[in-house]
Design an enzyme around this catalytic site. Sequence first.
Site, PDB file in Angstrom:
ATOM      1  N   CYS A  77      92.023   5.648  12.971  1.00 27.17           N
ATOM      2  CA  CYS A  77      93.413   5.616  12.364  1.00 27.17           C
ATOM      3  C   CYS A  77      93.288   5.112  10.844  1.00 27.17           C
ATOM      4  O   CYS A  77      93.138   3.675  10.913  1.00 27.17           O
ATOM      5  CB  CYS A  77      94.249   5.405  13.233  1.00 27.17           C
ATOM      6  SG  CYS A  77      95.735   5.280  12.557  1.00 27.17           S
ATOM      7  N   GLY A 108      85.897  -1.801  15.322  1.00 23.76           N
ATOM      8  CA  GLY A 108      86.945  -1.382  14.556  1.00 23.76           C
ATOM      9  C   GLY A 108      87.971  -1.392  15.210  1.00 23.76           C
ATOM     10  O   GLY A 108      89.174  -1.885  14.946  1.00 23.76           O
ATOM     11  N   ASP A 132      77.470   2.394  21.338  1.00 25.05           N
ATOM     12  CA  ASP A 132      76.437   1.382  20.501  1.00 25.05           C
ATOM     13  C   ASP A 132      75.880   0.198  21.021  1.00 25.05           C
ATOM     14  O   ASP A 132      74.952  -0.108  20.663  1.00 25.05           O
ATOM     15  CB  ASP A 132      76.760   1.289  19.197  1.00 25.05           C
ATOM     16  CG  ASP A 132      77.193   2.580  18.185  1.00 25.05           C
ATOM     17  OD1 ASP A 132      76.678   3.739  18.648  1.00 25.05           O
ATOM     18  OD2 ASP A 132      77.940   2.382  17.305  1.00 25.05           O
ATOM     19  N   GLY A 190      59.022   6.656  27.080  1.00 23.78           N
ATOM     20  CA  GLY A 190      57.618   6.598  26.847  1.00 23.78           C
ATOM     21  C   GLY A 190      57.184   7.042  25.179  1.00 23.78           C
ATOM     22  O   GLY A 190      56.247   7.354  25.315  1.00 23.78           O
ATOM     23  N   LYS A 218      45.370  10.315  21.768  1.00 24.84           N
ATOM     24  CA  LYS A 218      46.700  11.127  21.713  1.00 24.84           C
ATOM     25  C   LYS A 218      46.741  12.377  20.959  1.00 24.84           C
ATOM     26  O   LYS A 218      46.654  12.435  19.657  1.00 24.84           O
ATOM     27  CB  LYS A 218      47.921  10.186  21.466  1.00 24.84           C
ATOM     28  CG  LYS A 218      47.982   9.117  22.530  1.00 24.84           C
ATOM     29  CD  LYS A 218      49.379   8.409  22.254  1.00 24.84           C
ATOM     30  CE  LYS A 218      49.472   7.286  23.284  1.00 24.84           C
ATOM     31  NZ  LYS A 218      50.695   6.430  23.094  1.00 24.84           N
ATOM     32  N   HIS A 258      75.757  14.171  18.799  1.00 23.18           N
ATOM     33  CA  HIS A 258      77.147  13.584  19.722  1.00 23.18           C
ATOM     34  C   HIS A 258      76.778  14.176  21.228  1.00 23.18           C
ATOM     35  O   HIS A 258      77.807  14.077  21.965  1.00 23.18           O
ATOM     36  CB  HIS A 258      78.229  14.463  19.059  1.00 23.18           C
ATOM     37  CG  HIS A 258      78.788  13.912  17.759  1.00 23.18           C
ATOM     38  ND1 HIS A 258      78.374  14.249  16.832  1.00 23.18           N
ATOM     39  CD2 HIS A 258      79.758  12.867  17.875  1.00 23.18           C
ATOM     40  CE1 HIS A 258      78.862  13.574  15.792  1.00 23.18           C
ATOM     41  NE2 HIS A 258      79.773  12.646  16.411  1.00 23.18           N
ATOM     42  N   GLN A 260      75.043  12.972  22.849  1.00 21.15           N
ATOM     43  CA  GLN A 260      74.859  11.406  23.648  1.00 21.15           C
ATOM     44  C   GLN A 260      76.167  10.877  23.775  1.00 21.15           C
ATOM     45  O   GLN A 260      76.166   9.885  24.515  1.00 21.15           O
ATOM     46  CB  GLN A 260      73.994  10.220  22.741  1.00 21.15           C
ATOM     47  CG  GLN A 260      72.796  10.754  22.379  1.00 21.15           C
ATOM     48  CD  GLN A 260      72.192  10.191  21.018  1.00 21.15           C
ATOM     49  OE1 GLN A 260      71.378   9.306  20.975  1.00 21.15           O
ATOM     50  NE2 GLN A 260      72.502  10.827  20.048  1.00 21.15           N
ATOM     51  N   ARG A 261      77.445  11.247  23.194  1.00 21.80           N
ATOM     52  CA  ARG A 261      78.702  10.520  23.417  1.00 21.80           C
ATOM     53  C   ARG A 261      79.320  11.419  24.556  1.00 21.80           C
ATOM     54  O   ARG A 261      80.289  10.918  25.136  1.00 21.80           O
ATOM     55  CB  ARG A 261      79.486  10.762  22.079  1.00 21.80           C
ATOM     56  CG  ARG A 261      79.188   9.646  21.248  1.00 21.80           C
ATOM     57  CD  ARG A 261      80.237   9.012  21.019  1.00 21.80           C
ATOM     58  NE  ARG A 261      81.530   9.583  20.218  1.00 21.80           N
ATOM     59  CZ  ARG A 261      81.688   9.712  19.005  1.00 21.80           C
ATOM     60  NH1 ARG A 261      80.881   9.228  18.067  1.00 21.80           N
ATOM     61  NH2 ARG A 261      82.622  10.611  18.388  1.00 21.80           N
TER      62      ARG A 261
END
Length: 328
Positions: A77, A108, A132, A190, A218, A258, A260-261
């Site tokens: 806001c 914040g 975070d 990994g 690899k 997002h 992840q949220r």
Amino acid sequence: MAKKVRKIAVLTSGGDAPGMNAAVRAVVRASVFNNIECYGVYKGYEGLITNDLVKLNARGVNNIVNKGGTILKSARCLEFRTKEGRIKAKNTLDKHEIDSLVVIGGNGSLTGALLLEEEHGINVIGIPGTIDNDLVGTRCSLGYDTALNTAVEAIDKIRDTASSHNRLFFIEVMGKGSGHIALNAGIGAGAEEVLIPEQNMGLERLLDSLKKSEKSGKSSSIIVVSEGDKIGENVFNFSSYIEKNLPHYEIRVSILGHIQRGGTPSCFDRVLASRMGVYAVDCLLQHKSKIMVGIIDDKMTATPINDAIKGGQSLDKDLVRVCDIISI
Ligand code: F6P
């Protein structure tokens, strides 16, 4: 020292994080348990400014412990960042005779809570709610564990493609200025390399390391990159630099974003949220204010908000070392 508590309001602010609903539920139920009226404020500080709040009882928060997002909605806001906005917020609180506020959010959001206390004498308690994990005074913030597991699951899936096609994948994970998700998800999944904002790895070192990996046999690699590394490079800069210098590699970039949220909070986040919500109300009843609740060594802690928002929770250096050793 906070004044005696009459009525409590709770809000969620900033980026949503899994576990916020479980924390709202705990604050409401702990209030009711102590015979204190509790209000839920919609859309973070915006709801305080526009008088958008509702009285909640124990049944009003049924069946949300397992839900991602926030039933109270959230917002960043801008008006609340002004003195005028905060006066409107105080007027709403007065109108409902609310003297105490629990704010669930990140840096914040907790800064806003502090201003409300300093300018208008509202008792404020912060609950760290951000994937975070960048607040000082808690080992984990709400949502971090769930986000970490979501990121690891996604990286595991991408690895299947990376190894089937002998590809090099750059995977960007969230964490504005904070490498907690990148480092831990990188170790968990990994990854061959992890690039975090706390450390400047340098493009040449990355190149050298990839050459070494290739030499050691690899044929595919995963590089986890936190949004915004130390030198302001982003995942596309990295991939085009490597593409130029290792042209035989087939490179792809994947930004988890997002995903992840959202999602169902992990059991860890649900339990943490429940403990933090109850402890937030305990703190108010003990006349504490301007503190953020947290968890350290599995014990609830209270840290002055002023300190909690000072700067990112530092990364464990040993984790960086572990990551370097196991990714050879
Ligand atoms: O602070 C949480 C966070 O998810 C950061 O990791 C990310 O940089 C930011 O929020 C994204 O915010 P928005 O959803 O407003 O784009």
